[in-house]
Scaffold this motif. Sequence first.
Motif, mmCIF file in Angstrom:
data_model
loop_
_atom_site.group_PDB
_atom_site.id
_atom_site.type_symbol
_atom_site.label_atom_id
_atom_site.label_comp_id
_atom_site.label_asym_id
_atom_site.label_seq_id
_atom_site.Cartn_x
_atom_site.Cartn_y
_atom_site.Cartn_z
ATOM 1 N N SER A 1 2.332 1.560 27.308
ATOM 2 C CA SER A 1 3.357 0.347 26.980
ATOM 3 C C SER A 1 4.512 0.916 25.896
ATOM 4 O O SER A 1 5.562 0.350 25.763
ATOM 5 N N GLY A 2 4.287 2.329 25.355
ATOM 6 C CA GLY A 2 5.440 2.980 24.860
ATOM 7 C C GLY A 2 5.417 2.651 23.299
ATOM 8 O O GLY A 2 5.999 3.190 22.379
ATOM 9 N N PHE A 3 4.446 1.693 22.907
ATOM 10 C CA PHE A 3 4.456 1.276 21.434
ATOM 11 C C PHE A 3 2.872 1.397 20.820
ATOM 12 O O PHE A 3 2.182 0.882 21.452
ATOM 13 N N ASP A 4 2.727 2.345 19.883
ATOM 14 C CA ASP A 4 1.359 2.417 19.522
ATOM 15 C C ASP A 4 1.588 2.299 17.932
ATOM 16 O O ASP A 4 2.173 2.968 17.133
ATOM 17 N N ILE A 5 0.843 1.070 17.386
ATOM 18 C CA ILE A 5 1.055 0.804 15.969
ATOM 19 C C ILE A 5 0.407 1.791 15.277
ATOM 20 O O ILE A 5 0.581 1.959 13.877
ATOM 21 N N LEU A 6 -0.857 2.635 15.719
ATOM 22 C CA LEU A 6 -1.463 3.474 14.573
ATOM 23 C C LEU A 6 -0.760 4.713 14.797
ATOM 24 O O LEU A 6 -1.473 5.720 14.320
ATOM 25 N N ASN A 7 0.126 5.207 15.753
ATOM 26 C CA ASN A 7 0.712 6.441 15.952
ATOM 27 C C ASN A 7 1.039 7.194 14.615
ATOM 28 O O ASN A 7 0.871 8.232 14.306
ATOM 29 N N PRO A 8 1.684 6.343 13.694
ATOM 30 C CA PRO A 8 2.145 7.029 12.231
ATOM 31 C C PRO A 8 0.815 7.339 11.532
ATOM 32 O O PRO A 8 1.080 8.498 10.781
ATOM 33 N N LEU A 9 -0.194 6.599 11.595
ATOM 34 C CA LEU A 9 -1.326 6.926 10.920
ATOM 35 C C LEU A 9 -2.083 8.071 11.332
ATOM 36 O O LEU A 9 -2.677 8.827 10.903
ATOM 37 N N ARG A 10 -2.113 8.201 12.626
ATOM 38 C CA ARG A 10 -2.636 9.328 13.377
ATOM 39 C C ARG A 10 -1.907 10.594 13.196
ATOM 40 O O ARG A 10 -2.620 11.800 12.779
ATOM 41 N N ARG A 11 -0.592 10.652 13.083
ATOM 42 C CA ARG A 11 0.062 11.755 12.947
ATOM 43 C C ARG A 11 0.052 12.102 11.399
ATOM 44 O O ARG A 11 -0.059 13.145 10.889
ATOM 45 N N LEU A 12 -0.450 11.142 10.493
ATOM 46 C CA LEU A 12 -0.454 11.478 8.952
ATOM 47 C C LEU A 12 -1.858 12.206 8.844
ATOM 48 O O LEU A 12 -1.851 13.184 8.108
ATOM 49 N N VAL A 13 -2.821 11.385 9.397
ATOM 50 C CA VAL A 13 -4.250 12.251 9.471
ATOM 51 C C VAL A 13 -4.266 13.786 9.920
ATOM 52 O O VAL A 13 -4.691 14.560 9.396
ATOM 53 N N ASP A 14 -3.142 13.749 11.111
ATOM 54 C CA ASP A 14 -3.502 15.057 11.972
ATOM 55 C C ASP A 14 -2.591 16.101 11.146
ATOM 56 O O ASP A 14 -2.826 17.391 11.302
#
Length: 108
Positions: free
Chosen positions: A22-35
């Motif tokens: 879909s191109g939009f993932d609301i959790l992507n910023p949080l995933r990148r923060l943890v990584d």
Amino acid sequence: MASVNHTHIHPNYHPPNYQKSSGFDILNPLRRLVDSIQIKNYRLAHLICQIIPCCCPFEREIRLFGRNFHIPALCKLNPLYDNFVGLRFRALSFLSDECGEDVTKYIC
């Protein structure tokens, strides 16, 4: 001593892809923060290893009315599960490699 180059390809390995179709993932910023959390502190590494469990604490085998019921591990339903497991692994690696500590007390 000669260096060894890793030349074969692992067919089942796929690097993490955080983009969904879909191109939009609301959790992507949080995933990148943890990584992006880098383990450079002995106390932080210990805290992470103590807070993030090595196995799912919700998985249970219960006996009710003479029958056994298995409650499966629910941790994998967490959308950030893989990121937290990776963070815990980085903390264990830091303690083992950089600090020379025995990390068997943190392994199930």
